[in-house]
Scaffold this motif. Structure first.
Motif: not given
Length: 465
Positions: A223-224, A227-228
């Motif tokens: 997810k990180k 997300k980024y």
């Protein structure tokens, strides 16, 4: 070589045609020009003995990349078939995470037999990565990355990158560490190339960065990255030392696996981590994954039968009620499943939390009200249009009957939507996976509630016994 859609669609046909070394040799010039993933898909069906000869057409690095894309069961069968010396050359060229996955699949004796053939670096790398649980950052990270120190010049850093020789997939970020391997920042390959040779790495250093810990779940790391919008995420230990990276490719695999698992649970299919994929799972394996929910819900469904049985008198007096029972039940099931799907997805993406339950309930209630009006009007029109010749007691006009059925359906839509929205949140509240609020379970619950609403309303309005 650019692959056309026609070529892509014919990959499986090409693979099926490779039933002799003569045909393989004839097609090899074409195969060698394909992307690695397509080569792997074609060669994965080749017999292991022939595969040994085919691999001679590729460099050791290409062999490792192709072999890493094979299904795990194919990798394991090849390992068990060929000599350890031959296998080691391929194994050592595989990406580090793929090596660890295969190593974990081997029996303890097979691991012991293989280790003496590995170089010290690969042996240490495999043992280290295999020690981490597969659902953590440590379990999906790779050790194929480049590091430099901040007191190097950009020219020296480029030389160091050449020495580390990271793969093309992981060279975009060069990580900057101090003497004890503590991560202090990163520099991009573009930064190094554009900077003057005598400029210090420290002057180009990015000190604000996103990272993950070894113990983080693979899902949170993925997810990180999503997300980024990262190419790779550095993974550190408790001492802030850089121990590996997770690439966007691995993150995509994790997200896809999570979505598959959630979908299986939502559809009432019990996941089994030991099963590799649809084709590798036996018929009995699929049976075991599906039978529990279906049998359980079939037993719970007896309640629906009891409700209908208790209103046999009402059905005898007004057979028209039986005609529209499926419509009410199906509409409620669809409304509940829709609501549950939206809420489960929002929970998974972190858009809502348990504390948001009141806001979610209020929003879904308003949505349900609008849906109920729309579907209620449609149900009323359907009853009047389709049943104008149906025999019904003179005391119960068709318009009134259609109105009761429409109101019952509207109330069913509202109750089903609320049940579908609140059930996943309740499951999360008690520490469970919201996806266990499976579609079959919701359908069964709303069937029961729908029948109660339907017959209670009809019995009260028409004074049925």
């Amino acid at each position: 070589m650019k692959m056309h859609n026609r070529d892509k669609n014919n990959l499986q046909k090409m693979a099926n045609d490779l039933n002799s070394m003569e045909k393989i040799s004839m097609m090899m010039p074409v195969i060698k020009k394909m992307p690695i993933i397509d080569i792997s898909e074609i060669l994965s069906v080749v017999d292991n003995d022939d595969l040994v000869l085919v691999f001679n057409e590729f460099t050791y690095e290409e062999q490792g990349e192709i072999f890493a894309e094979f299904p795990l069961v194919k990798q394991l069968s090849f390992f068990q078939r060929v000599s350890k010396k031959l296998f080691t050359r391929i194994f050592e060229e595989m990406p580090s995470d793929a090596r660890a996955d295969l190593f974990q699949l081997m029996t303890q004796q097979e691991q012991v037999d293989l280790l003496p053939y590995l170089t010290k670096h690969v042996k240490e790398d495999v043992l280290a990565l295999s020690s981490y649980p597969s659902d953590t950052a440590g379990g999906i990270m790779i050790t194929d990355f480049a590091t430099v120190s901040k007191d190097m010049t950009c020219f020296e850093a480029i030389q160091q990158v050449r020495k580390d020789s990271p793969s093309k997939k992981t060279i975009y970020y060069i990580y900057v560490v101090n003497e004890d391997r503590t991560l202090v920042g990163f520099i991009t390959l573009k930064d190094l190339i554009i900077a003057e040779p005598d400029v210090l790495v420290e002057d180009e250093l990015h000190t604000e960065f996103v990272f993950g810990y070894l113990s983080d779940t693979s899902e949170s790391v993925a997810k990180k990255i999503d997300k980024y919008q990262l190419v790779a995420l550095p993974i550190i230990n408790d001492k802030k030392q850089l121990v590996g990276i997770v690439t966007h490719d691995e993150a995509l695999d994790v997200i896809q696996a999570e979505h598959t698992e959630d979908m299986e649970r939502f559809m009432g299919i019990l996941s089994n981590n030991e099963e590799l994929d649809y084709n590798d799972t036996s018929i009995f394996g699929h049976f075991k994954k599906r039978v529990f929910w279906l049998v359980t819900l079939a037993i719970v469904g007896i309640i629906s039968g009891l409700i209908i049985h208790s209103y046999e008198g009402a059905l005898a007096q007004m057979m028209i009620l039986a005609l529209y029972m499926p419509m009410v039940a199906d509409t409620g099931g669809n409304a509940g499943s829709q609501s549950a799907t939206v809420v489960i997805r929002a929970l998974a993406l972190g858009q809502i939390s348990i504390k948001s339950w009141a806001r979610v309930l209020w929003k879904e209630t308003r949505i349900a009200l609008m849906l109920s009006i729309c579907l209620g009007v449609l149900a009323f029109a359907k009853v009047v249009f389709l049943s104008w010749e149906t025999e019904i007691p003179a005391a119960y006009p068709l318009v009134a009957t259609g109105g009761v059925i429409a109101v019952a359906l509207s109330l069913q839509v509202i109750s089903s939507t609320i049940i579908g929205a609140i059930l996943p949140i309740l499951v999360r509240k008690f520490g469970g996976d919201p996806a266990v609020a499976a579609s079959p379970a919701i359908t069964t619950i709303v069937d029961i509630s729908g029948l109660l609403i339907y017959f209670t309303l009809a019995a009260k309005f028409f004074n049925l016994q």
